[in-house]
Scaffold this motif. Structure first.
Motif, short mmCIF file in Angstrom:
data_model
loop_
_atom_site.label_atom_id
_atom_site.label_comp_id
_atom_site.label_asym_id
_atom_site.label_seq_id
_atom_site.Cartn_x
_atom_site.Cartn_y
_atom_site.Cartn_z
N ALA A 55 -39.27 5.45 -11.04
CA ALA A 55 -39.47 6.25 -12.25
C ALA A 55 -38.50 7.41 -12.32
CB ALA A 55 -40.91 6.77 -12.30
N SER A 56 -38.02 7.89 -11.17
CA SER A 56 -37.10 9.03 -11.18
C SER A 56 -35.83 8.72 -11.95
CB SER A 56 -36.77 9.46 -9.74
OG SER A 56 -35.88 8.55 -9.10
N HIS A 57 -35.46 7.44 -12.01
CA HIS A 57 -34.23 7.06 -12.71
C HIS A 57 -34.41 7.01 -14.22
CE1 HIS A 57 -31.89 6.21 -9.07
NE2 HIS A 57 -33.06 5.87 -8.55
N SER A 58 -35.63 7.26 -14.69
CA SER A 58 -35.85 7.40 -16.13
C SER A 58 -35.64 8.84 -16.58
CB SER A 58 -37.26 6.95 -16.50
OG SER A 58 -38.24 7.90 -16.08
N LEU A 59 -35.47 9.75 -15.62
CA LEU A 59 -35.34 11.17 -15.90
C LEU A 59 -33.89 11.61 -15.82
CD1 LEU A 59 -38.25 12.48 -13.63
CD2 LEU A 59 -38.38 12.03 -16.09
N GLU A 60 -33.59 12.70 -16.51
CA GLU A 60 -32.31 13.37 -16.30
C GLU A 60 -32.36 14.13 -14.98
OE1 GLU A 60 -30.00 12.69 -18.30
OE2 GLU A 60 -31.03 12.07 -20.14
N THR A 61 -31.22 14.34 -14.39
CA THR A 61 -31.17 15.13 -13.15
C THR A 61 -31.25 16.62 -13.42
OG1 THR A 61 -28.75 15.13 -13.19
CG2 THR A 61 -29.84 13.36 -11.95
N TYR A 62 -31.08 17.03 -14.68
CA TYR A 62 -31.04 18.43 -15.07
C TYR A 62 -32.41 18.88 -15.56
CZ TYR A 62 -29.86 22.56 -17.93
OH TYR A 62 -29.81 23.82 -18.49
N SER A 63 -32.83 20.09 -15.12
CA SER A 63 -34.08 20.70 -15.59
C SER A 63 -33.74 21.84 -16.53
CB SER A 63 -34.89 21.24 -14.41
OG SER A 63 -35.97 22.04 -14.86
N ASP A 69 -29.67 21.49 -11.57
CA ASP A 69 -29.41 20.06 -11.62
C ASP A 69 -29.48 19.47 -10.22
OD1 ASP A 69 -28.08 17.45 -11.95
OD2 ASP A 69 -27.49 18.22 -13.92
N LEU A 70 -30.14 18.33 -10.09
CA LEU A 70 -30.20 17.66 -8.80
C LEU A 70 -28.82 17.30 -8.27
CD1 LEU A 70 -33.21 15.17 -9.22
CD2 LEU A 70 -33.21 17.37 -8.02
N GLU A 71 -27.88 17.11 -9.17
CA GLU A 71 -26.52 16.76 -8.75
C GLU A 71 -25.88 17.88 -7.94
OE1 GLU A 71 -25.20 13.91 -9.02
OE2 GLU A 71 -26.17 12.86 -10.69
N ASP A 72 -26.40 19.10 -8.07
CA ASP A 72 -25.85 20.23 -7.33
C ASP A 72 -26.49 20.41 -5.96
OD1 ASP A 72 -24.21 20.82 -9.52
OD2 ASP A 72 -25.76 22.08 -10.44
N LEU A 73 -27.50 19.59 -5.65
CA LEU A 73 -28.16 19.67 -4.36
C LEU A 73 -27.69 18.54 -3.45
CD1 LEU A 73 -31.89 20.34 -5.39
CD2 LEU A 73 -30.05 22.00 -5.00
#
Length: 300
Positions: A55-63, A69-73
């Motif tokens: 289900a996580s892949h249905s979400l954007e990585t940015y809040s 953004d998860l991309e920054d972690l």
């Protein structure tokens, strides 16, 4: 199976979104613990880790709310701990052993359950490095029975066993609205109990700015803290809970107060009980917000 080392092997049923970092580079490690041996009403928690990842892949990585953004972690998804069928003691031992390495290495851990008893194994692992740990529980149930159906180890007794480990005053319970009279008496005597998660978060935030400043925190979120209208896919749903926004704001309040979350878990999602699929999406978004909200370093 019994001849294999307690720390492995791992199953890798797919990765949480943006969890692409190698272990050595990671600041967060995600692990799954698909335990389902003491569930007392409706089954399905063993599917939690896999379906939350999907289900996580249905979400954007940015809040947008956090502007992060998860991309920054740097997040590493280790996969699921392989658990021996029907063996509760060995299952808990394997979960605990698997988490000891990342905790000892100073990484933050997010554990995806599985039934709530996985929290006991995780707290045991974390206490070795952080003996002054405070545990914060978001949950519809007190989970403070000494025994359930004659058994001391159950998802209905897990916080009693955690309380045995951390001691008086180091368990904060936000959201319980179900339990025995004796459980609530014990909660008021030995810990801090708040039926309203917003009120509880405000009280804890004040403590985090004072006597609990810089204290390591273990955060456990049982998905059934939410109203069943929001997350129906859980084994023991309890009407009368908060909606997603209320819980989200409570978590943000703790983050803004500087909570030093060294480990967390998200438990009791039972996706097969929710044909709509919304419970695993809710759980995945909670996981995203936890990772982002508690990633900043705090003064200790």
């Amino acid at each position: 199976m019994d001849d294999e080392p307690a720390t492995g092997p791992w199953e890798r049923p797919g990765r949480f979104v943006a969890a692409e970092a190698d272990y050595d580079a990671a600041t967060w490690v995600i692990a799954g613990a698909p335990l389902e041996l003491t569930v007392s009403y409706r089954p399905g928690t063993r599917w939690g880790p896999t379906r939350i990842r999907e289900a996580s892949h249905s979400l954007e990585t940015y809040s947008p709310e956090l502007d992060r953004d998860l991309e920054d972690l740097a997040i590493h998804d280790a996969g699921d701990v392989v658990l021996p069928l029907g063996n509760l003691g060995q299952s808990l031992a394997r979960i605990e052993a698997a988490l000891r390495r990342p905790v000892a290495d100073g990484k933050r851990v997010l554990l995806l359950g599985g039934e709530h008893l996985v929290t006991l194994a995780a707290v045991n692992a974390v206490l070795d490095r952080y003996p002054d740990l405070v545990v914060v529980q978001f949950d519809a149930h007190a989970d403070l029975r000494n025994r359930y159906l004659g058994e001391p180890y159950s998802h209905a007794t897990v916080m009693r066993r955690v309380l045995d480990l951390v001691g008086t005053g180091r368990l904060w319970q936000l959201g319980p609205r179900s339990g025995l009279r004796e459980e609530f008496q014990l909660a008021r005597q030995e810990g801090r109990l708040f039926h309203d998660v917003g009120e509880g978060a405000e009280a804890l935030a004040r403590e985090l700015a004072g006597p609990l400043r810089g204290v390591p925190v273990y955060l456990t979120v049982d998905i059934d803290v939410l109203d069943p209208a929001v997350a129906p896919g859980t084994g023991t749903p309890e009407p009368g809970g908060p909606d997603f926004g209320v819980l989200q704001r409570a978590l943000y309040r703790l983050a803004h107060a500087g909570a030093w979350v060294v480990a967390a878990d998200l438990v009791e999602a039972a996706p097969p009980l929710d044909p709509s699929g919304r419970t695993e999406v809710v759980a995945a978004k909670l996981a995203r917000e936890l990772l982002l909200a508690f990633s900043r370093e705090v003064a200790r």
